[in-house]
Design a protein around this motif. Structure first.
Motif, PDB file in Angstrom:
ATOM      1  N   HIS A   1      -7.018  -5.797   1.744  1.00  0.00           N
ATOM      2  CA  HIS A   1      -6.875  -4.663   0.837  1.00  0.00           C
ATOM      3  C   HIS A   1      -8.126  -3.794   0.834  1.00  0.00           C
ATOM      4  O   HIS A   1      -9.252  -4.299   0.892  1.00  0.00           O
ATOM      5  CB  HIS A   1      -6.580  -5.141  -0.580  1.00  0.00           C
ATOM      6  CG  HIS A   1      -5.312  -5.930  -0.686  1.00  0.00           C
ATOM      7  ND1 HIS A   1      -4.066  -5.358  -0.493  1.00  0.00           N
ATOM      8  CD2 HIS A   1      -5.093  -7.249  -0.967  1.00  0.00           C
ATOM      9  CE1 HIS A   1      -3.136  -6.273  -0.635  1.00  0.00           C
ATOM     10  NE2 HIS A   1      -3.725  -7.428  -0.928  1.00  0.00           N
TER      11      HIS A   1
ATOM     12  N   GLN B   1     -10.526  -1.475  -1.266  1.00  0.00           N
ATOM     13  CA  GLN B   1     -10.902  -1.286  -2.665  1.00  0.00           C
ATOM     14  C   GLN B   1     -11.974  -0.195  -2.742  1.00  0.00           C
ATOM     15  O   GLN B   1     -13.138  -0.461  -2.434  1.00  0.00           O
ATOM     16  CB  GLN B   1     -11.436  -2.591  -3.260  1.00  0.00           C
ATOM     17  CG  GLN B   1     -10.386  -3.697  -3.285  1.00  0.00           C
ATOM     18  CD  GLN B   1     -10.952  -5.018  -3.767  1.00  0.00           C
ATOM     19  OE1 GLN B   1     -12.104  -5.349  -3.505  1.00  0.00           O
ATOM     20  NE2 GLN B   1     -10.141  -5.781  -4.476  1.00  0.00           N
TER      21      GLN B   1
ATOM     22  N   ARG C   1      -5.136   7.348  -3.679  1.00  0.00           N
ATOM     23  CA  ARG C   1      -4.288   6.159  -3.645  1.00  0.00           C
ATOM     24  C   ARG C   1      -2.844   6.563  -3.944  1.00  0.00           C
ATOM     25  O   ARG C   1      -2.398   6.566  -5.085  1.00  0.00           O
ATOM     26  CB  ARG C   1      -4.769   5.124  -4.653  1.00  0.00           C
ATOM     27  CG  ARG C   1      -6.161   4.581  -4.353  1.00  0.00           C
ATOM     28  CD  ARG C   1      -6.183   3.755  -3.103  1.00  0.00           C
ATOM     29  NE  ARG C   1      -5.385   2.542  -3.263  1.00  0.00           N
ATOM     30  CZ  ARG C   1      -5.256   1.635  -2.338  1.00  0.00           C
ATOM     31  NH1 ARG C   1      -5.814   1.785  -1.165  1.00  0.00           N
ATOM     32  NH2 ARG C   1      -4.528   0.540  -2.559  1.00  0.00           N
TER      33      ARG C   1
ATOM     34  N   GLU D   1      -3.776   1.025   3.483  1.00  0.00           N
ATOM     35  CA  GLU D   1      -4.094  -0.019   4.444  1.00  0.00           C
ATOM     36  C   GLU D   1      -3.284   0.142   5.735  1.00  0.00           C
ATOM     37  O   GLU D   1      -3.818   0.015   6.846  1.00  0.00           O
ATOM     38  CB  GLU D   1      -3.834  -1.404   3.831  1.00  0.00           C
ATOM     39  CG  GLU D   1      -4.822  -1.823   2.757  1.00  0.00           C
ATOM     40  CD  GLU D   1      -4.533  -1.210   1.390  1.00  0.00           C
ATOM     41  OE1 GLU D   1      -5.310  -1.431   0.458  1.00  0.00           O
ATOM     42  OE2 GLU D   1      -3.494  -0.502   1.268  1.00  0.00           O
TER      43      GLU D   1
ATOM     44  N   THR E   1       1.152   2.874   2.470  1.00  0.00           N
ATOM     45  CA  THR E   1      -0.084   2.383   1.871  1.00  0.00           C
ATOM     46  C   THR E   1      -1.277   2.862   2.686  1.00  0.00           C
ATOM     47  O   THR E   1      -1.165   3.125   3.896  1.00  0.00           O
ATOM     48  CB  THR E   1      -0.117   0.843   1.809  1.00  0.00           C
ATOM     49  OG1 THR E   1      -0.204   0.321   3.142  1.00  0.00           O
ATOM     50  CG2 THR E   1       1.120   0.296   1.103  1.00  0.00           C
TER      51      THR E   1
END
Length: 509
Positions: A477, A479, A504, A240, A238
């Protein structure tokens, strides 16, 4: 007349090596040294050693010497004998009066120097002492090479960076350098072979090249630290996780820089993986040198120039003043409003210094808005490495500008900590236009007609702020900023270029 040494304590040695030491601006020291010079010139076994100290350090120095030798003396100068042929500690003779009595009693010599002349010589001594200190500092820079450390030295960029650093073009042909290649234990064998190749260059500016794989020894007395993308095969699933994975290494580097590096160290962060984020994290964990940590933006600038040059059928070096705003390895704005083209073959021709605005030469605005944006976005996406040559050249050029200044009149893009210039929020590392001069950089806040629309600024700053918050655990998260407009470029802005570097999907660090 012998050369005078300022009002400093001096050591005067005779057959037992008399030592005279005094304050550099002391008139009594001036009279003492002149008498001592006379005795040395006329007595074959009389030797003197003279040492001067600046007025501001004299008292502390005298206190230390007296404590060490268990002497009692409070004034300038101080004279003692060093019985070098017999061993043992020095024998205190005293000060100005005691030395004059000693000279008269043992050698039947006295001094007739006037008070006025004593004062003149004292000032000359002080000036000579300061000049000598400056000469010694200059010699130190020649004797002690510039310590250059390169992290993640097994990365391709390092291989291409070394020949440039050792060419003398970056720091100058009169500055010797020592290079230390820093990486993990797994890279040790490769680093050893790289050391041999570097030595084969036989560069006149390279004093030494070595490797370091021990973390606790990293950045020892470093003057320059080049932070490259850390190479790892670990897969991060991910965005993150990828952001948070930057923190431990930057925290470690920051601690080591604070602990081991030279107080004037310059840190330059290159590569393509969250460059702005790594730079701001290093600033956070190495606050003492935060003002000397920068991010390289010239790689993106070079890629933009190359795309434009292919369109215009000219050389990339003829294109100047492309400004990279924002996130070097993410959401950035390639600003062509100040860009000029030199030596362009067309119906209009001029001398070498003649240039034309780039936007007047590319008549296909849709190409700029679409194809140029898409090509640049593909090249600058986060995690996609620069070629080793481009990464090395961008770092070396930025270092050269930092030490010697950028070309007069040219705009350079650089990632630095925002202080609110151009309406950019404080506390984030943001690429903006600068010029280098006098060993530092100046933000070009006086440029005209470079206002950035609120939408573009929000898009760039929003992602940078979120990167920092997610990395530090203050936000769960990430965004990405979503524009209400479908176009990559808002219609009200005249020919700006946006490049969204975020993707992403699975990210490899």
């Amino acid at each position: 007349m012998t050369r005078r040494i300022g009002d400093t304590t001096e050591l005067i040695r005779a057959m037992f090596d008399r030592v005279s030491q005094g304050r550099a601006d002391c008139p009594y020291y001036a009279k003492t040294e002149l008498l001592a010079d006379y005795l040395q010139k006329n007595l074959p076994d009389f030797r003197i050693h003279k040492i001067t100290q600046r007025p501001e350090v004299w008292e502390d120095w005298l206190k230390d010497v007296c404590e060490k030798n268990k002497w009692s003396h409070k004034n300038s100068p101080i004279i003692w004998r060093e019985l070098l042929d017999r061993g043992g500690k020095g024998l205190l003779l005293g000060g100005y009066n005691e030395f004059l009595e000693h000279a008269q009693l043992y050698y039947d010599v006295t001094s007739s120097m006037t008070t006025e002349l004593m004062m003149v010589i004292a000032q000359e001594n002080l000036g000579a002492h300061i000049e000598k200190e400056q000469e010694e500092e200059g010699l130190k820079t020649c004797i002690n090479p510039l310590q250059v450390w390169i992290t993640s030295a097994s990365a391709p960029a390092c291989y291409n960076l070394i020949p440039i650093l050792t060419s003398g073009e970056v720091f100058g042909m009169h500055t010797e350098i020592s290079i230390t290649l820093f990486d993990n234990n797994q890279a040790e064998e490769y680093l050893k072979s790289l050391v041999l190749e570097t030595q084969d260059l036989a560069s006149p500016v390279l004093r030494s090249v070595s490797i370091c794989t021990k973390v606790e020894e990293a950045f020892c007395q470093a003057h320059v630290i080049v932070v490259l993308d850390d190479s790892t095969d670990k897969e991060v699933f991910t965005l993150e996780d990828c952001l948070r994975s930057r923190v431990p290494l930057c925290r470690l580097y920051g601690y080591l820089i604070e602990k081991n590096a030279h107080e004037s160290v310059r840190v330059i962060v290159g590569g393509k993986t969250f460059v702005n984020l790594k730079t701001v994290l290093l600033m956070r964990y190495a606050p003492r040198v935060a003002h000397n940590i920068i991010a390289v933006a010239l790689g993106v600038e070079g890629e933009a120039k190359a795309i434009l040059a292919r369109k215009l059928k000219t050389a990339p070096s003829y294109i100047k003043d492309v400004i990279i705003w924002g996130n070097i390895s993410g959401n950035n704005y390639v600003d062509l409003r100040k860009t000029r083209v030199y030596r362009y073959e067309s119906a209009i021709w001029g001398p070498l210094h003649y240039s034309r605005p780039l936007l007047n030469l590319i008549f296909d605005s849709e190409w700029i808005k679409r194809e140029f944006v898409a090509t640049l976005k593909n090249l600058t996406a986060t995690g996609r490495q620069f070629g080793g040559i481009l990464a090395a050249h961008s770092i070396a050029t930025t270092l050269k500008y930092w030490y010697h200044g950028s070309p007069p009149g040219e705009i350079v893009s650089l990632g630095i900590l925002s202080e609110g210039q151009f309406g950019i929020p404080k506390g984030i590392v943001f690429s903006m236009p600068v010029k280098f001069e006098n060993g530092t950089w100046v933000v070009l806040t006086d440029l005209k007609d470079i206002e950035i629309s609120e939408q573009i600024m929000t898009r760039m700053t929003s992602d940078l702020i979120q990167e920092k918050l997610v990395a530090l655990g203050d936000k769960i998260h990430f965004q990405p900023y979503q524009s209400e407009h479908k176009d990559l470029v808002p219609h009200e802005e005249k020919n700006p270029v946006m490049s969204d570097g975020f993707e992403r999907k699975t990210v490899e660090s």
